[in-house]
Design a protein around this motif. Structure first.
Motif, PDB file in Angstrom:
ATOM      1  N   LEU A 163       0.541  -0.563   1.007  1.00  0.00           N
ATOM      2  CA  LEU A 163      -0.582  -0.038   1.787  1.00  0.00           C
ATOM      3  C   LEU A 163      -1.914  -0.314   1.108  1.00  0.00           C
ATOM      4  CD1 LEU A 163       0.764   3.410   3.064  1.00  0.00           C
ATOM      5  CD2 LEU A 163       0.235   1.392   4.428  1.00  0.00           C
ATOM      6  N   VAL A 164      -1.969  -0.131  -0.199  1.00  0.00           N
ATOM      7  CA  VAL A 164      -3.225  -0.348  -0.921  1.00  0.00           C
ATOM      8  C   VAL A 164      -3.657  -1.805  -0.836  1.00  0.00           C
ATOM      9  CG1 VAL A 164      -4.258  -0.382  -3.218  1.00  0.00           C
ATOM     10  CG2 VAL A 164      -2.974   1.608  -2.476  1.00  0.00           C
TER      11      VAL A 164
ATOM     12  N   GLY B  88      12.505  15.287 -13.815  1.00  0.00           N
ATOM     13  CA  GLY B  88      12.001  16.496 -13.168  1.00  0.00           C
ATOM     14  C   GLY B  88      10.498  16.514 -12.972  1.00  0.00           C
ATOM     15  N   ARG B  89       9.821  15.385 -13.090  1.00  0.00           N
ATOM     16  CA  ARG B  89       8.373  15.326 -12.901  1.00  0.00           C
ATOM     17  C   ARG B  89       8.046  15.173 -11.417  1.00  0.00           C
ATOM     18  NH1 ARG B  89       7.489  10.608 -17.305  1.00  0.00           N
ATOM     19  NH2 ARG B  89       9.089   9.748 -15.911  1.00  0.00           N
ATOM     20  N   ASP B  90       6.980  15.842 -11.001  1.00  0.00           N
ATOM     21  CA  ASP B  90       6.589  15.835  -9.595  1.00  0.00           C
ATOM     22  C   ASP B  90       6.137  14.430  -9.189  1.00  0.00           C
ATOM     23  OD1 ASP B  90       5.859  17.609  -7.148  1.00  0.00           O
ATOM     24  OD2 ASP B  90       4.096  16.356  -7.484  1.00  0.00           O
ATOM     25  N   LEU B  91       6.766  13.867  -8.152  1.00  0.00           N
ATOM     26  CA  LEU B  91       6.472  12.494  -7.749  1.00  0.00           C
ATOM     27  C   LEU B  91       5.093  12.388  -7.115  1.00  0.00           C
ATOM     28  CD1 LEU B  91       7.593   9.645  -7.638  1.00  0.00           C
ATOM     29  CD2 LEU B  91       8.568  10.167  -5.397  1.00  0.00           C
ATOM     30  N   LEU B  92       4.655  13.385  -6.374  1.00  0.00           N
ATOM     31  CA  LEU B  92       3.329  13.349  -5.772  1.00  0.00           C
ATOM     32  C   LEU B  92       2.246  13.311  -6.843  1.00  0.00           C
ATOM     33  CD1 LEU B  92       1.473  13.487  -3.315  1.00  0.00           C
ATOM     34  CD2 LEU B  92       1.653  15.988  -3.404  1.00  0.00           C
ATOM     35  N   ALA B  93       2.398  14.132  -7.877  1.00  0.00           N
ATOM     36  CA  ALA B  93       1.420  14.138  -8.962  1.00  0.00           C
ATOM     37  C   ALA B  93       1.400  12.804  -9.685  1.00  0.00           C
ATOM     38  CB  ALA B  93       1.729  15.272  -9.937  1.00  0.00           C
ATOM     39  N   ARG B  94       2.568  12.206  -9.895  1.00  0.00           N
ATOM     40  CA  ARG B  94       2.627  10.923 -10.595  1.00  0.00           C
ATOM     41  C   ARG B  94       2.057   9.791  -9.735  1.00  0.00           C
ATOM     42  NH1 ARG B  94       4.920  10.532 -15.159  1.00  0.00           N
ATOM     43  NH2 ARG B  94       5.497   8.327 -14.929  1.00  0.00           N
ATOM     44  N   MET B  95       2.286   9.817  -8.446  1.00  0.00           N
ATOM     45  CA  MET B  95       1.706   8.793  -7.581  1.00  0.00           C
ATOM     46  C   MET B  95       0.191   8.949  -7.521  1.00  0.00           C
ATOM     47  SD  MET B  95       4.499   8.467  -4.495  1.00  0.00           S
ATOM     48  CE  MET B  95       3.450   7.352  -3.589  1.00  0.00           C
ATOM     49  N   GLY B  96      -0.291  10.192  -7.535  1.00  0.00           N
ATOM     50  CA  GLY B  96      -1.738  10.397  -7.561  1.00  0.00           C
ATOM     51  C   GLY B  96      -2.367   9.857  -8.832  1.00  0.00           C
TER      52      GLY B  96
ATOM     53  N   HIS C 186     -11.389  -0.994  10.211  1.00  0.00           N
ATOM     54  CA  HIS C 186     -11.348   0.466  10.261  1.00  0.00           C
ATOM     55  C   HIS C 186     -10.022   0.992   9.724  1.00  0.00           C
ATOM     56  CE1 HIS C 186     -14.508   0.271  13.717  1.00  0.00           C
ATOM     57  NE2 HIS C 186     -15.045   0.114  12.528  1.00  0.00           N
ATOM     58  N   TRP C 187      -8.940   0.290  10.042  1.00  0.00           N
ATOM     59  CA  TRP C 187      -7.643   0.711   9.506  1.00  0.00           C
ATOM     60  C   TRP C 187      -7.632   0.609   7.988  1.00  0.00           C
ATOM     61  CZ3 TRP C 187      -4.125  -2.037   6.568  1.00  0.00           C
ATOM     62  CH2 TRP C 187      -2.878  -1.426   6.374  1.00  0.00           C
ATOM     63  N   GLY C 188      -8.146  -0.501   7.461  1.00  0.00           N
ATOM     64  CA  GLY C 188      -8.173  -0.667   6.010  1.00  0.00           C
ATOM     65  C   GLY C 188      -9.003   0.392   5.327  1.00  0.00           C
ATOM     66  N   LEU C 189     -10.188   0.675   5.864  1.00  0.00           N
ATOM     67  CA  LEU C 189     -11.033   1.706   5.269  1.00  0.00           C
ATOM     68  C   LEU C 189     -10.377   3.078   5.351  1.00  0.00           C
ATOM     69  CD1 LEU C 189     -14.543   0.588   6.591  1.00  0.00           C
ATOM     70  CD2 LEU C 189     -13.683   0.418   4.251  1.00  0.00           C
ATOM     71  N   GLY C 190      -9.723   3.349   6.483  1.00  0.00           N
ATOM     72  CA  GLY C 190      -9.040   4.647   6.622  1.00  0.00           C
ATOM     73  C   GLY C 190      -7.913   4.817   5.618  1.00  0.00           C
ATOM     74  N   VAL C 191      -7.136   3.765   5.410  1.00  0.00           N
ATOM     75  CA  VAL C 191      -6.043   3.831   4.433  1.00  0.00           C
ATOM     76  C   VAL C 191      -6.588   4.002   3.027  1.00  0.00           C
ATOM     77  CG1 VAL C 191      -4.151   2.539   3.388  1.00  0.00           C
ATOM     78  CG2 VAL C 191      -4.426   2.547   5.869  1.00  0.00           C
ATOM     79  N   LEU C 192      -7.663   3.293   2.696  1.00  0.00           N
ATOM     80  CA  LEU C 192      -8.249   3.440   1.358  1.00  0.00           C
ATOM     81  C   LEU C 192      -8.753   4.850   1.123  1.00  0.00           C
ATOM     82  CD1 LEU C 192     -10.240   0.100   0.908  1.00  0.00           C
ATOM     83  CD2 LEU C 192      -8.112   0.783  -0.192  1.00  0.00           C
ATOM     84  N   VAL C 193      -9.405   5.430   2.122  1.00  0.00           N
ATOM     85  CA  VAL C 193      -9.875   6.814   1.982  1.00  0.00           C
ATOM     86  C   VAL C 193      -8.699   7.766   1.790  1.00  0.00           C
ATOM     87  CG1 VAL C 193     -11.015   8.711   3.195  1.00  0.00           C
ATOM     88  CG2 VAL C 193     -12.011   6.419   3.247  1.00  0.00           C
ATOM     89  N   ALA C 194      -7.620   7.560   2.557  1.00  0.00           N
ATOM     90  CA  ALA C 194      -6.446   8.425   2.422  1.00  0.00           C
ATOM     91  C   ALA C 194      -5.810   8.280   1.039  1.00  0.00           C
ATOM     92  CB  ALA C 194      -5.425   8.083   3.519  1.00  0.00           C
ATOM     93  N   VAL C 195      -5.739   7.050   0.527  1.00  0.00           N
ATOM     94  CA  VAL C 195      -5.145   6.834  -0.791  1.00  0.00           C
ATOM     95  C   VAL C 195      -6.006   7.465  -1.881  1.00  0.00           C
ATOM     96  CG1 VAL C 195      -4.552   5.068  -2.486  1.00  0.00           C
ATOM     97  CG2 VAL C 195      -3.879   4.775  -0.109  1.00  0.00           C
ATOM     98  N   LEU C 196      -7.326   7.319  -1.757  1.00  0.00           N
ATOM     99  CA  LEU C 196      -8.212   7.947  -2.741  1.00  0.00           C
ATOM    100  C   LEU C 196      -8.117   9.465  -2.684  1.00  0.00           C
ATOM    101  CD1 LEU C 196     -11.375   5.667  -2.438  1.00  0.00           C
ATOM    102  CD2 LEU C 196      -9.699   5.714  -4.278  1.00  0.00           C
ATOM    103  N   LEU C 197      -7.985  10.007  -1.496  1.00  0.00           N
ATOM    104  CA  LEU C 197      -7.800  11.455  -1.374  1.00  0.00           C
ATOM    105  C   LEU C 197      -6.484  11.885  -2.011  1.00  0.00           C
ATOM    106  CD1 LEU C 197      -9.076  12.167   2.255  1.00  0.00           C
ATOM    107  CD2 LEU C 197     -10.202  12.713   0.087  1.00  0.00           C
TER     108      LEU C 197
END
Length: 275
Positions: free
Chosen positions: A258-259, A67-75, A20-31
């Motif tokens: 995490l992935v 100056g590139r957004d790190l969240l966008a690049r990680m996504g 369940h932890w693994g599936l939850g982390v995968l869903v969060a990463v995909l989101l």
């Protein structure tokens, strides 16, 4: 009443929790990968007036040296890594399963030649195969796909061949042959069903290994090229600024850990026969 083994008492509740932890982390990463695209931030847009800024309301994970957004690049890195890993693992399971069934069914010289081919591939470390193939066309995704498939199919081949050989020699398959059932029917109803769970587990491990391989190649500069966002490439770009902006390196490293851990936990460990 037979006594339970102490390891079984600990393992029974722990295994579903890890899954369940693994599936939850995968869903969060995909989101994260999908949500970063919906937020409208372009991972390739540079803003030299806001370089190496700390996490804030405008940039939740900060910005990099351009100056590139790190969240966008990680996504984007999540999307790129998952597409490469999932695609290569699917091709590997298809190739390995087909060759394993063929070897188990034909036996003889066909089985020996396929086993020799698999042993030759397995004799060289998998990452070295990927590195050699990717070096032929640096930065091209087809080279990464080819290298990842070349190394991953062997495990599927060995699993399917060993399990299918035992099933095909069993009484059920022999009776089916005497009743006149064809090869597709026997494979579909007798050989493949017992393999599905193990193939799923092995496929999840292949995806995790592919994610690590893509990141390793990006880290040494043989994988994808800038400005594409990729976890290993982001780590290489962040190393010179570790003291000044440690979040640049921490984000991709934690995401990669995490992935990989989630992929290995999501499908659980193989079931062992009771002693």
């Amino acid at each position: 009443m037979s006594a339970l083994h102490p390891a079984a008492i600990v393992d029974l509740p722990a295994r579903p929790i890890l899954q369940h932890w693994g599936l939850g982390v995968l869903v969060a990463v995909l989101l994260l990968g999908l949500g970063s695209a919906w937020l409208g931030q372009n991972p390739a847009v540079q803003n030299l007036d806001q370089t190496l800024t700390a996490p804030s309301g405008a940039h939740w994970l900060g910005t990099d040296h351009l100056g590139r957004d790190l969240l966008a690049r990680m996504g984007e890195a999540v999307r790129v890594s998952f597409w490469l890993a999932l695609g290569s693992a699917l091709l590997a399971v298809a190739l390995g399963t087909f060759l394993g069934l063929w070897a188990a069914w034909q036996r003889g010289w066909t089985d020996r030649l396929l086993c020799l081919w698999a042993d030759g591939v397995a004799a060289i470390p998998g990452l070295l195969w990927v590195l050699l193939v990717a070096a032929l066309a640096p930065g091209h995704k087809w080279a990464l796909y080819s290298g990842l498939v070349l190394t991953a199919w062997v495990e599927f081949f060995r699993l399917v061949r060993s399990r299918a050989s035992l099933t095909l020699a069993g009484d059920a398959v022999q009776a089916g042959r005497l009743l006149g059932f064809g090869t597709p029917y026997l494979l579909r109803w007798y050989v493949l069903p017992p393999l599905r769970a193990d193939l799923l587990r092995l496929w999840s491990y292949a995806v995790a290994n592919a994610v690590l391989a893509v990141a390793a190649l990006g880290f040494v500069g043989v994988g994808l090229r800038p400005p594409t966002a990729e976890l290993g490439l982001m780590m290489t770009e962040a190393l010179p600024y570790y003291d000044e902006a440690p979040w640049l390196l921490a984000g991709p490293v934690l995401l990669l850990v995490l992935v990989v851990a989630a992929l290995q936990s999501a499908t659980g460990a193989p079931q062992e026969d009771p002693a």
